[in-house]
Scaffold this motif. Structure first.
Motif, short mmCIF file in Angstrom:
data_model
loop_
_atom_site.label_atom_id
_atom_site.label_comp_id
_atom_site.label_asym_id
_atom_site.label_seq_id
_atom_site.Cartn_x
_atom_site.Cartn_y
_atom_site.Cartn_z
N LEU A 102 40.37 59.17 43.85
CA LEU A 102 41.06 57.90 44.05
C LEU A 102 40.52 56.82 43.10
N ILE A 103 39.20 56.74 42.98
CA ILE A 103 38.61 55.73 42.09
C ILE A 103 39.04 55.98 40.65
N SER A 104 38.98 57.24 40.21
CA SER A 104 39.34 57.56 38.83
C SER A 104 40.81 57.25 38.56
N PHE A 105 41.68 57.61 39.50
CA PHE A 105 43.11 57.35 39.31
C PHE A 105 43.38 55.85 39.28
N GLY A 106 42.79 55.12 40.22
CA GLY A 106 42.98 53.67 40.26
C GLY A 106 42.43 52.98 39.03
N ASN A 107 41.24 53.39 38.59
CA ASN A 107 40.65 52.78 37.39
C ASN A 107 41.48 53.06 36.15
N THR A 108 42.06 54.27 36.07
CA THR A 108 42.93 54.59 34.93
C THR A 108 44.12 53.65 34.89
N LEU A 109 44.76 53.43 36.02
CA LEU A 109 45.88 52.48 36.07
C LEU A 109 45.41 51.08 35.69
N MET A 110 44.21 50.72 36.13
CA MET A 110 43.69 49.39 35.84
C MET A 110 43.48 49.20 34.34
N TYR A 111 42.88 50.18 33.67
CA TYR A 111 42.64 50.08 32.23
C TYR A 111 43.96 49.92 31.47
N ARG A 112 44.98 50.66 31.92
CA ARG A 112 46.25 50.62 31.20
C ARG A 112 46.95 49.27 31.40
N VAL A 113 46.88 48.70 32.60
CA VAL A 113 47.50 47.39 32.83
C VAL A 113 46.78 46.31 32.03
N VAL A 114 45.45 46.37 32.02
CA VAL A 114 44.69 45.38 31.25
C VAL A 114 45.05 45.48 29.77
N LEU A 115 45.15 46.69 29.25
CA LEU A 115 45.50 46.87 27.84
C LEU A 115 46.89 46.31 27.55
N THR A 116 47.83 46.53 28.45
CA THR A 116 49.17 45.99 28.27
C THR A 116 49.14 44.47 28.20
N GLU A 117 48.33 43.85 29.05
CA GLU A 117 48.24 42.38 29.04
C GLU A 117 47.51 41.88 27.79
N ILE A 118 46.52 42.60 27.31
CA ILE A 118 45.85 42.23 26.06
C ILE A 118 46.84 42.20 24.92
N TYR A 119 47.74 43.20 24.89
CA TYR A 119 48.73 43.29 23.81
C TYR A 119 49.70 42.11 23.80
N LYS A 120 49.77 41.39 24.89
CA LYS A 120 50.65 40.23 24.95
C LYS A 120 49.97 38.95 24.46
N THR A 121 48.73 39.10 24.01
CA THR A 121 47.97 37.96 23.50
C THR A 121 47.52 38.27 22.07
N SER A 122 46.76 37.36 21.49
CA SER A 122 46.29 37.54 20.11
C SER A 122 44.93 38.22 20.04
N LEU A 123 44.43 38.72 21.16
CA LEU A 123 43.15 39.44 21.16
C LEU A 123 43.29 40.81 20.50
N ASN A 124 42.19 41.27 19.89
CA ASN A 124 42.12 42.64 19.38
C ASN A 124 41.45 43.51 20.44
N SER A 125 42.14 44.55 20.87
CA SER A 125 41.68 45.35 22.01
C SER A 125 40.48 46.24 21.69
N THR A 126 40.11 46.36 20.41
CA THR A 126 39.00 47.25 20.04
C THR A 126 37.67 46.51 19.88
N ILE A 127 37.70 45.19 19.95
CA ILE A 127 36.46 44.40 19.80
C ILE A 127 36.01 43.98 21.19
N SER A 128 34.90 44.54 21.64
CA SER A 128 34.45 44.34 23.02
C SER A 128 33.00 43.89 23.04
N TYR A 129 32.50 43.63 24.24
CA TYR A 129 31.18 43.01 24.38
C TYR A 129 30.26 43.77 25.34
N LEU A 130 30.77 44.15 26.49
CA LEU A 130 29.96 44.91 27.43
C LEU A 130 29.94 46.38 27.05
#
Length: 328
Positions: free
Chosen positions: A190-218
């Motif tokens: 359940l955790i893995s499935f939910g986290n997978t959906l979470m990563y994909r939604v976050v990535l979709t929202e990043i794509y709607k902004t001017s952020l670069n999704s490959t530059i991260s900090y943590l």
């Protein structure tokens, strides 16, 4: 209203005139409302062609592909021309500067821990030592002098957090430890499935902004890894994914019959289980709260986009970044 659409059957997606259709293996066709689709999640074996992809790109529709077990395998992301050279340079500067990077990484975990504690405090059956232990460790996060040290303390916090789950779950579910690759029991599945959906939604929202999704900090940037989505997801996993899991289990909407095993080791949600999780997932993402700054109702999904905007303001030195901390 734009929404995600999920396909579990095998078949093909194709364009005909100004419409897209899903055709199953029996030849039955179902039109899909292209003007209302944000992302298509494909869990079955689906054929697509370049004509379809070109058409989807005109509408900015993302295709997310998953294998039989619900694990993400790849995506088609039609990128909008929203990337900004200025923002990318500033993102890179904040990654290259040790202290600027540490600040952002710490804030991601600061928001995550707030939501972990929020979950535990809602369950009176949680022994006080779990909350006290997490508070003690969280107070040490800001003293970390490296990303490795920060991640080490985050690991200790998450270990305590996961240990507390057994005081929440009912109907015989037991969670021994977090196992990702592969998940070996229903809670890990359940955790893995939910986290997978979470990563994909976050990535979709990043794509709607001017952020670069490959530059991260943590999480460390690397080849073929959209690591910024992992960073921002830290804030939202305990806010969105974990409460869904608690609710589905304790309300008996998901039981042990919703899981299958591969070779007796890999545990995964079966189709019925995935559908139940996704129904709860979509309901949660579309749930709205009154935003204190915007003075209007905002969905959980849009809260993710706002987090991206806040990060942009920080890296361009417009406004110091503070993570979302649910107040409701």
């Amino acid at each position: 209203m734009m929404r995600d659409h999920y396909v579990f059957s095998n078949g093909r997606l194709k364009r005909k005139d100004n419409t897209i259709y899903f055709e199953n293996e029996d030849g039955q066709k179902k039109p899909l409302p292209i003007e209302k689709i944000q992302t298509l999640h494909l869990f079955g074996e689906i054929d697509v062609n370049s004509k379809l992809l070109t058409y989807l790109s005109q509408y900015g529709i993302t295709l997310q592909f998953y294998n039989y077990y619900g694990f993400f395998t790849g995506a088609f992301n039609p990128r909008d021309a929203k990337e900004s050279g200025h923002v990318i340079v500033k993102q890179t500067e904040h990654y290259s500067d040790k202290y600027k990077r540490l600040y952002i990484a710490y804030q991601f975990l600061n928001g995550a821990v707030h939501h972990m504690l929020r979950n535990l405090r809602k369950h009176k059956e949680i022994p006080a030592e779990y909350i006290e232990g997490i508070l003690l460790l969280s107070n040490q996060l800001h003293t970390s002098t490296s990303i490795q040290e920060l991640m080490g303390r985050e690991g200790q916090i998450r270990h305590l957090y996961y240990q507390s789950f057994n005081h929440i779950f009912k109907q015989g579910f037991v969670f021994e430890k977090r196992e990702k690759q592969p998940p070996r029991d229903p809670i890990n599945a359940l955790i893995s499935f939910g986290n997978t959906l979470m990563y994909r939604v976050v990535l979709t929202e990043i794509y709607k902004t001017s952020l670069n999704s490959t530059i991260s900090y943590l999480h460390e940037p690397s080849t073929k890894r959209f690591s910024l989505s992992l960073d921002i997801a830290e804030i939202f996993k305990p806010l969105i994914v974990d409460p869904i899991i608690f609710s589905l289990i304790n309300r008996r909407q998901i039981t042990k019959k919703h899981f299958d095993y591969l070779e007796g080791e890999i545990c995964y949600l079966n189709d019925e289980g995935k559908k139940k999780f996704i129904m709860a997932w979509e309901e949660k993402l579309n749930q709205s709260v009154k935003h204190r700054m915007l003075k209007r109702n905002t969905t959980y999904r849009y809260l993710i986009r706002l987090e991206c905007y806040k990060l942009i303001k920080h890296v361009i030195n417009d406004e110091v970044y503070k993570p979302l901390k649910a107040w409701w």
